[in-house]
Design a protein around this motif. Structure first.
Motif, PDB file in Angstrom:
ATOM      1  N   ILE A 232       0.831  -1.079   0.099  1.00  0.00           N
ATOM      2  CA  ILE A 232       0.084  -0.062  -0.047  1.00  0.00           C
ATOM      3  C   ILE A 232       0.652   1.286   0.078  1.00  0.00           C
ATOM      4  O   ILE A 232       0.698   2.028  -0.656  1.00  0.00           O
ATOM      5  N   ARG A 233       1.662   1.269   0.743  1.00  0.00           N
ATOM      6  CA  ARG A 233       2.625   2.462   0.867  1.00  0.00           C
ATOM      7  C   ARG A 233       3.505   2.734  -0.105  1.00  0.00           C
ATOM      8  O   ARG A 233       3.882   3.764  -0.701  1.00  0.00           O
ATOM      9  N   ASP A 234       3.928   1.569  -1.192  1.00  0.00           N
ATOM     10  CA  ASP A 234       4.822   1.434  -2.098  1.00  0.00           C
ATOM     11  C   ASP A 234       4.105   2.119  -3.396  1.00  0.00           C
ATOM     12  O   ASP A 234       4.398   2.556  -4.410  1.00  0.00           O
ATOM     13  N   HIS A 235       2.425   1.552  -3.459  1.00  0.00           N
ATOM     14  CA  HIS A 235       1.771   1.856  -4.574  1.00  0.00           C
ATOM     15  C   HIS A 235       0.627   2.428  -4.024  1.00  0.00           C
ATOM     16  O   HIS A 235      -0.469   2.214  -4.183  1.00  0.00           O
ATOM     17  N   PRO A 236       0.438   3.852  -3.458  1.00  0.00           N
ATOM     18  CA  PRO A 236      -0.563   4.514  -3.039  1.00  0.00           C
ATOM     19  C   PRO A 236      -1.667   5.092  -3.913  1.00  0.00           C
ATOM     20  O   PRO A 236      -2.873   4.949  -3.680  1.00  0.00           O
ATOM     21  N   GLN A 237      -1.077   4.985  -5.212  1.00  0.00           N
ATOM     22  CA  GLN A 237      -2.095   5.258  -6.168  1.00  0.00           C
ATOM     23  C   GLN A 237      -2.910   4.442  -6.733  1.00  0.00           C
ATOM     24  O   GLN A 237      -3.972   4.741  -7.251  1.00  0.00           O
ATOM     25  N   LEU A 238      -2.798   2.952  -6.063  1.00  0.00           N
ATOM     26  CA  LEU A 238      -3.509   1.781  -6.660  1.00  0.00           C
ATOM     27  C   LEU A 238      -4.594   1.453  -5.368  1.00  0.00           C
ATOM     28  O   LEU A 238      -3.856   1.321  -4.407  1.00  0.00           O
ATOM     29  N   VAL A 239      -5.785   1.606  -5.759  1.00  0.00           N
ATOM     30  CA  VAL A 239      -6.774   1.409  -4.738  1.00  0.00           C
ATOM     31  C   VAL A 239      -7.077  -0.039  -4.756  1.00  0.00           C
ATOM     32  O   VAL A 239      -8.182  -0.443  -5.619  1.00  0.00           O
ATOM     33  N   SER A 240      -6.185  -1.089  -4.298  1.00  0.00           N
ATOM     34  CA  SER A 240      -6.454  -2.496  -4.410  1.00  0.00           C
ATOM     35  C   SER A 240      -7.410  -2.846  -3.513  1.00  0.00           C
ATOM     36  O   SER A 240      -7.619  -2.384  -2.156  1.00  0.00           O
ATOM     37  N   SER A 241      -8.388  -3.713  -3.841  1.00  0.00           N
ATOM     38  CA  SER A 241      -9.413  -4.535  -2.940  1.00  0.00           C
ATOM     39  C   SER A 241      -8.673  -5.147  -1.875  1.00  0.00           C
ATOM     40  O   SER A 241      -7.501  -5.812  -2.148  1.00  0.00           O
ATOM     41  N   GLY A 242      -9.746  -5.536  -0.836  1.00  0.00           N
ATOM     42  CA  GLY A 242      -9.129  -6.087   0.248  1.00  0.00           C
ATOM     43  C   GLY A 242      -8.903  -7.729  -0.322  1.00  0.00           C
ATOM     44  O   GLY A 242      -7.872  -8.464  -0.010  1.00  0.00           O
ATOM     45  N   THR A 243      -9.720  -8.243  -1.238  1.00  0.00           N
ATOM     46  CA  THR A 243      -9.388  -9.609  -1.606  1.00  0.00           C
ATOM     47  C   THR A 243      -8.089  -9.578  -2.615  1.00  0.00           C
ATOM     48  O   THR A 243      -7.324 -10.717  -2.693  1.00  0.00           O
ATOM     49  N   GLU A 244      -7.720  -8.522  -3.174  1.00  0.00           N
ATOM     50  CA  GLU A 244      -6.681  -8.651  -4.141  1.00  0.00           C
ATOM     51  C   GLU A 244      -5.300  -8.591  -3.210  1.00  0.00           C
ATOM     52  O   GLU A 244      -4.291  -9.301  -3.617  1.00  0.00           O
ATOM     53  N   LEU A 245      -5.415  -7.766  -2.141  1.00  0.00           N
ATOM     54  CA  LEU A 245      -4.304  -7.689  -1.346  1.00  0.00           C
ATOM     55  C   LEU A 245      -4.223  -8.982  -0.578  1.00  0.00           C
ATOM     56  O   LEU A 245      -3.071  -9.352  -0.173  1.00  0.00           O
ATOM     57  N   ALA A 246      -5.339  -9.698  -0.135  1.00  0.00           N
ATOM     58  CA  ALA A 246      -5.075 -10.972   0.569  1.00  0.00           C
ATOM     59  C   ALA A 246      -4.344 -12.162  -0.414  1.00  0.00           C
ATOM     60  O   ALA A 246      -3.549 -12.879  -0.183  1.00  0.00           O
ATOM     61  N   ALA A 247      -4.750 -12.005  -1.818  1.00  0.00           N
ATOM     62  CA  ALA A 247      -4.016 -12.871  -2.561  1.00  0.00           C
ATOM     63  C   ALA A 247      -2.784 -12.633  -2.808  1.00  0.00           C
ATOM     64  O   ALA A 247      -1.791 -13.465  -2.795  1.00  0.00           O
ATOM     65  N   LEU A 248      -2.321 -11.375  -2.698  1.00  0.00           N
ATOM     66  CA  LEU A 248      -0.852 -10.906  -2.904  1.00  0.00           C
ATOM     67  C   LEU A 248      -0.073 -11.515  -1.786  1.00  0.00           C
ATOM     68  O   LEU A 248       1.120 -12.013  -1.961  1.00  0.00           O
ATOM     69  N   THR A 249      -0.693 -11.477  -0.593  1.00  0.00           N
ATOM     70  CA  THR A 249       0.078 -11.680   0.793  1.00  0.00           C
ATOM     71  C   THR A 249      -0.266 -13.435   0.972  1.00  0.00           C
ATOM     72  O   THR A 249       0.454 -13.621   2.007  1.00  0.00           O
ATOM     73  N   GLY A 250      -1.123 -14.183   0.381  1.00  0.00           N
ATOM     74  CA  GLY A 250      -1.169 -15.562   0.673  1.00  0.00           C
ATOM     75  C   GLY A 250      -2.017 -15.894   1.758  1.00  0.00           C
ATOM     76  O   GLY A 250      -1.898 -16.990   2.323  1.00  0.00           O
ATOM     77  N   VAL A 251      -3.015 -14.950   1.971  1.00  0.00           N
ATOM     78  CA  VAL A 251      -3.900 -15.569   3.052  1.00  0.00           C
ATOM     79  C   VAL A 251      -5.227 -15.143   2.689  1.00  0.00           C
ATOM     80  O   VAL A 251      -5.570 -14.375   1.628  1.00  0.00           O
ATOM     81  N   SER A 252      -6.373 -15.469   3.610  1.00  0.00           N
ATOM     82  CA  SER A 252      -7.500 -15.392   3.187  1.00  0.00           C
ATOM     83  C   SER A 252      -8.221 -13.716   3.574  1.00  0.00           C
ATOM     84  O   SER A 252      -7.034 -13.353   4.238  1.00  0.00           O
ATOM     85  N   LEU A 253      -9.220 -13.424   2.921  1.00  0.00           N
ATOM     86  CA  LEU A 253      -9.515 -12.024   3.325  1.00  0.00           C
ATOM     87  C   LEU A 253      -9.737 -11.763   4.476  1.00  0.00           C
ATOM     88  O   LEU A 253      -9.440 -10.654   5.151  1.00  0.00           O
ATOM     89  N   ARG A 254     -10.485 -12.671   5.393  1.00  0.00           N
ATOM     90  CA  ARG A 254     -10.774 -12.750   6.630  1.00  0.00           C
ATOM     91  C   ARG A 254      -9.667 -12.386   7.633  1.00  0.00           C
ATOM     92  O   ARG A 254      -9.401 -11.588   8.422  1.00  0.00           O
TER      93      ARG A 254
END
Length: 336
Positions: A232-254
């Motif tokens: 998020i801090r490296d790409h502040p202009q990208l409004v990524s969804s929680g689902t996308e961030l969860a997939a990026l980090t390898g965990v569930s959205l919850r």
């Protein structure tokens, strides 16, 4: 864990004596922020004498003023003033209210919101000015997570309270001639003074993080939360969804949502918004070529009124007002 930053060898402490509006303006402009000084009475020209010190984002002083005057900031300065009068009074004005510091009442106020400051005739005080980003960085380090909520301090404290009495004693000590002269030669000591003043203010002057700072030390932030925060801090202009961030980090959205609430103290969306507001705030202070709307769009705020509301809630000033106080753009070269 971030390394502790040492103040550079730029600490400076010196005695001063100033006479007249121009000398006061020059001194404030060199050491704190550009200002305009207007004398209260032509029969009593303003002046000041005392001790001033500064160590990387922290300035402290013990000053006796002569005459009365009004100080008008000409540019925004993202710092907090802590004023402990010993004589007379100082009145801090912003768009919404006025706050007065007296020998019975100490004051904490943000320079960012200041419209003017009235200094009474023959006023005297001890004062401390700390850059707000420095306080935020220290809070983040102490909490082990990003400090994303607005930092505000109780605006008034009775001077009979122990924290104010202790702070005054501390400021008297470090501005005493036998000690202050040594700070110019003792870098390690200056480092400790710098840290001591910042930590004392955060611990003993009530603020929006007082409760969090009084809690036991935090547990280590999980890897997946750190990964999402870094993205998020490296790409502040990208409004990524929680689902996308969860997939990026390898965990569930919850799991990611729970991690943000526990270790960051915010929702994923709230943290993204705060980071984008930080970038917009920096642009409004320094990029004089872009309009407020352009800056809002740059950082993903498509609704102007909502951007203005979020910004005011975070910084206590509207983006339009802040933009009017930044330096004008340099004129372009004209070819003949």
């Amino acid at each position: 864990m971030p390394k502790r930053r040492r103040p550079q060898a730029g600490q400076t402490v010196f005695n001063f004596r100033l006479q007249g509006e121009q000398e006061l303006e020059d001194a404030f402009s060199r050491r704190l922020l550009p200002v305009k000084i207007n004398a209260t009475s032509p029969d009593a020209p303003p002046g000041a004498r005392g001790v001033f010190g500064a160590v990387t984002g922290v300035a402290f002083s013990r000053t006796q003023f002569q005459g009365g005057f009004t100080l008008i900031p000409e540019l925004p300065h993202d710092a907090i003033l802590f004023c402990l009068p010993t004589k007379g009074h100082l009145t801090f004005h912003d768009k919404k209210k006025s706050l007065q510091a007296t020998p019975d009442t100490a004051l904490a106020a943000s320079f960012m919101a200041a419209s003017s400051i009235d200094v009474s005739r023959n006023h005297a005080h001890c004062a401390l000015v700390i850059n707000r980003p420095l306080l935020i960085a220290r809070i983040s380090l102490l909490l082990g997570r990003a400090a994303i909520s607005e930092l505000t301090f109780d605006p008034r404290m009775p001077t009979r309270n122990e924290p104010v009495a202790a702070l005054r004693s501390l400021l008297f000590f470090i501005t005493a001639q036998r000690f202050s002269s040594e700070l110019n030669r003792a870098m390690l000591t200056a480092t400790r003074v710098h840290e001591m003043l910042v930590d004392f203010i955060l611990e003993r002057w009530p603020n929006t993080y007082s409760t969090a700072l009084s809690q036991p030390p935090p547990v280590i932030t999980p890897r997946h939360v750190k990964l999402a925060v870094d993205f998020i801090r490296d790409h502040p202009q990208l409004v990524s969804s929680g689902t996308e961030l969860a997939a990026l980090t390898g965990v569930s959205l919850r799991s990611l949502q729970d991690g943000f609430r526990r270790f960051i103290g915010s929702s994923i969306t709230g943290y993204q918004r705060q980071v984008r507001l930080e970038r917009a705030h920096a642009d409004l202070l320094h990029d004089s070529h872009l309009s407020v709307q352009d800056i809002a769009m740059r950082w993903g705020f498509t609704n102007a009124s909502r951007f203005s509301r979020y910004f005011r809630e975070a910084y206590g000033v509207s983006p339009t007002r802040l933009s009017k106080r930044r330096p004008a753009p340099a004129p372009e070269n004209i070819r003949t």
